[in-house]
Design an enzyme around this catalytic site. Structure first.
Site: not given
Length: 321
Positions: A154, A248, A278
């Site tokens: 991320s 996501d 995610h």
């Protein structure tokens, strides 16, 4: 979608809209993030059980210091990974990603240096990136002769690309590879806003907007190449594994990044995450599908790091000596 993930989403959203990062505020969101990451792990988890760790202090360019946790696997294959944790540049730390780093170390036979870079809003951009650069430089000095890999999930994946760009532009030694797990690379959020999974799948577009606001209080900095990675010059970056998750909001920009890397001449392997959301790399102990996809991601990275086999005629010549 994976059944266990459906239950996880329902549980996290049980308190209603207050469960969003913006509504919770930074401190409560940090506490929730760490609590979720600390969910019980599987017993008998394989190579990670033999990984040891020690915390080190690393100096930063502005005279401060950050903590780095160094993980050592039972078998060292001559690899070292600078790992940059996710959490929207605002949440997460070396503790939230402790098990993830143990998995990486055990699976790759690599020393892993997890950087506890300073976070927004207390330390907005570019401080987290400069801390990440300092951690990568420290890692290279501490483990010379190792194949040096950049990795992040991320927000940490975004920082990893920023570190690679910084090293390239400064004429510093390059990296053997980089691993980018569901990276945020479009600060305008055009891809995320158009996603059919923009809300209701653990990470929402509003969550990302909130994190960008904290990370980049000066909106003009969103145009910096280390932030707007889809607009950056991606040539001469290290061979890359890009992992995305189907459900996501960042899925499409991750695919776009992989395509742009390939066009720029960077060897790239895209690993899709069907049925996943995610953050799945942190869910391996409670979501079997996440564990299976994470294993494949690390296998792709391992393949990038393995030397090419000798040509057949050369191998035959050696056998005849």
């Amino acid at each position: 979608m994976d059944r266990i993930l459906r239950n996880l989403i329902a549980w996290q959203r049980a308190d209603g809209p207050a469960a969003s990062a913006r509504a919770l505020g930074v401190e409560r969101a940090r506490a929730r993030y760490l609590a979720n990451a600390a969910l019980p792990r599987r017993a008998g988890a394989g190579p990670r059980d033999a990984v040891t760790s020690v915390d080190e202090t690393v100096a930063t360019p502005d005279g401060a210091a950050i903590r780095c946790r160094v993980y050592t696997p039972e078998t060292d294959r001559g690899r070292v990974v600078t790992f940059l944790h996710g959490g929207g540049w605002t949440l997460g730390d070396v503790d939230s990603h402790d098990q993830a780093c143990r998995i990486v170390a055990g699976a790759l036979g690599a020393v892993v240096v997890s950087a506890d870079y300073r976070r927004a809003p207390e330390f907005p951009y570019p401080t987290p990136l400069l801390d990440a650069v300092a951690a990568a430089r420290w890692t290279a000095r501490r483990f010379p002769g190792h194949d040096h890999v950049l990795a992040g999930d991320s927000a940490g994946a975004s920082l990893a690309v920023g570190v690679a760009l910084h090293a390239r532009d400064a004429g510093e030694p390059g990296f053997a590879a980089q691993l980018l797990l569901y990276p945020p690379v479009d600060p305008r959020l055009l891809f995320a806003a158009a996603s059919p999974y923009a809300d209701g799948y653990l990470l929402s577009v509003d969550d990302m907007a909130y994190h960008y606001e904290l990370y980049l209080p000066d909106a003009r900095r969103r145009e910096d190449p280390a932030v707007d990675l889809l607009g950056a010059d991606l040539r001469n970056l290290p061979p890359t594994v890009v992992a995305t998750a189907e459900f996501d909001p960042l899925h499409d920009e991750g695919v776009e990044l992989a395509d742009k890397l390939a066009v720029a001449g960077v060897p790239v392997r895209h690993v899709p995450g069907p049925g996943l959301v995610h953050g799945y790399f942190l869910m391996q102990d409670i979501v079997p599908a996440a564990a299976a996809c994470s294993e494949r991601v690390l296998e792709e990275l391992d393949a990038l790091l393995r030397p090419e086999p000798a040509p057949v005629e050369y191998a035959e010549a050696l056998g005849g000596v």
